[in-house]
Design a protein around this motif. Structure first.
Motif, short mmCIF file in Angstrom:
data_model
loop_
_atom_site.label_atom_id
_atom_site.label_comp_id
_atom_site.label_asym_id
_atom_site.label_seq_id
_atom_site.Cartn_x
_atom_site.Cartn_y
_atom_site.Cartn_z
N LEU A 39 0.53 -1.10 0.31
CA LEU A 39 0.30 -0.07 0.26
C LEU A 39 1.05 1.73 0.23
O LEU A 39 0.73 2.23 -1.14
CB LEU A 39 -0.75 0.34 1.28
CG LEU A 39 -2.17 -1.14 0.78
CD1 LEU A 39 -2.43 -0.85 2.57
CD2 LEU A 39 -3.53 -0.79 -0.13
N THR A 40 1.67 1.12 0.78
CA THR A 40 2.80 2.46 0.79
C THR A 40 3.30 2.77 -0.75
O THR A 40 3.93 3.42 -1.23
CB THR A 40 3.76 2.06 1.62
OG1 THR A 40 3.10 1.99 3.41
CG2 THR A 40 4.87 3.36 2.24
N ALA A 41 4.14 1.65 -1.02
CA ALA A 41 4.96 1.46 -2.33
C ALA A 41 4.23 2.47 -3.27
O ALA A 41 4.49 3.14 -4.09
CB ALA A 41 5.35 0.05 -2.85
N ALA A 54 1.84 11.79 2.18
CA ALA A 54 2.01 10.87 3.86
C ALA A 54 2.86 9.27 3.42
O ALA A 54 3.01 9.00 5.16
CB ALA A 54 0.25 10.20 3.44
N ALA A 55 3.06 8.58 2.29
CA ALA A 55 4.06 7.83 2.69
C ALA A 55 5.14 7.90 2.52
O ALA A 55 5.92 7.11 3.32
CB ALA A 55 3.79 6.81 1.40
N GLY A 56 5.48 9.34 1.87
CA GLY A 56 7.58 9.15 2.75
C GLY A 56 6.92 9.32 3.86
O GLY A 56 8.92 9.62 4.83
N THR A 57 6.30 10.57 4.37
CA THR A 57 6.38 10.92 5.57
C THR A 57 6.43 9.73 6.52
O THR A 57 7.10 9.91 7.51
CB THR A 57 5.42 12.29 7.21
OG1 THR A 57 5.00 12.97 5.59
CG2 THR A 57 5.22 12.25 7.70
N TYR A 58 6.28 8.54 6.66
CA TYR A 58 5.61 8.12 7.08
C TYR A 58 6.97 6.48 6.92
O TYR A 58 7.36 6.31 8.50
CB TYR A 58 4.25 6.58 6.90
CG TYR A 58 4.98 5.10 7.30
CD1 TYR A 58 4.80 4.60 8.58
CD2 TYR A 58 4.57 4.29 6.03
CE1 TYR A 58 4.68 3.36 8.66
CE2 TYR A 58 4.76 2.89 6.14
CZ TYR A 58 4.57 2.40 7.47
OH TYR A 58 5.30 0.94 7.73
N ILE A 59 7.79 7.00 5.85
CA ILE A 59 8.83 5.97 5.93
C ILE A 59 9.74 6.40 6.55
O ILE A 59 10.43 5.98 7.40
CB ILE A 59 9.11 5.57 4.42
CG1 ILE A 59 8.07 4.74 3.63
CG2 ILE A 59 10.39 5.45 4.19
CD1 ILE A 59 7.63 4.84 1.86
#
Length: 217
Positions: A39-41, A54-59
């Protein structure tokens, strides 16, 4: 040597039972990591800026903070919101969140390594984008990501040792307990190392074999 064998006969079965918990933690965390990682990818590759952000912040948050801190936030910190997880569930959730961030980058790299022309060709034939991704891109990406993903699994097995700190009875918790009882720390932790090697070495050899198969002759 005889003394070590006697000690092993007494404590090795006890420590070995912790391997079952370690493997359970690993499998459940891996399932969460794969789902969250995919999902993040996809979010990282999305055309929507807010999804990419959002994905970049989580990673980056996962990468920039210690895994032990993340475990403590989930196990101890969530009690401030009246959310109380048992130690095993907290460990699975933490490892899944950590693994999802790292798996996302592995998956993204594998997907982006597939020739973009194949996706465009599938779309030109009228294949919907999700179907093209599922039937054309992901099967090829899976072959590319298998070696790094196997190394990721090995890291996950070793990271389960963090669960010692919240009293999950995995290998390291039982080793620490046995060492406290026997006052023979060196021998006890050597036993724990033998178990980790027995789990991780076959995976390491698998990763090397997969990597060799990827190298063109």
């Amino acid at each position: 040597m005889l003394d070590f064998l006697n000690l092993a006969q007494l404590y090795f079965p006890y420590i070995l039972r912790g391997a079952i918990v370690t493997l359970e933690l690993t499998v459940l965390a891996l399932i969460g990591s794969i789902v969250l990682g995919l999902l993040t990818a996809f979010a990282r590759m999305s055309k929507q800026r807010w999804l990419r952000a959002a994905a970049g912040t989580y990673i980056e948050l996962i990468r920039a903070t210690p895994a032990l801190l993340q475990l403590f936030i989930i196990y101890f910190g969530l009690t401030s919101f009246d959310i109380r997880l048992d130690p095993f569930s907290a460990a699975v959730l933490t490892l899944g969140l950590i693994g999802g961030a790292y798996a996302a980058e592995v998956f993204r790299a594998g997907i982006e390594a597939v020739d973009r022309g194949q996706y465009e060709a599938a779309r030109s034939l009228g294949m919907p984008s999700p179907l093209a991704m599922r039937r054309i891109i992901l099967p090829q990406a899976a072959v590319l990501i298998l070696p790094p993903f196997t190394n990721f699994v090995i890291a996950m097995v070793k990271d389960t040792s963090l669960a010692l700190t919240i009293a999950v009875p995995e290998i390291m918790y039982r080793s620490y307990d046995a060492a406290s009882q026997s006052f023979r720390s060196l021998e006890i932790y050597v036993m724990a190392g033998i178990i980790y090697v027995a789990i991780c070495l076959p995976l390491s050899q698998l990763a090397k074999g997969l990597e060799r198969r990827r190298v063109p002759r």
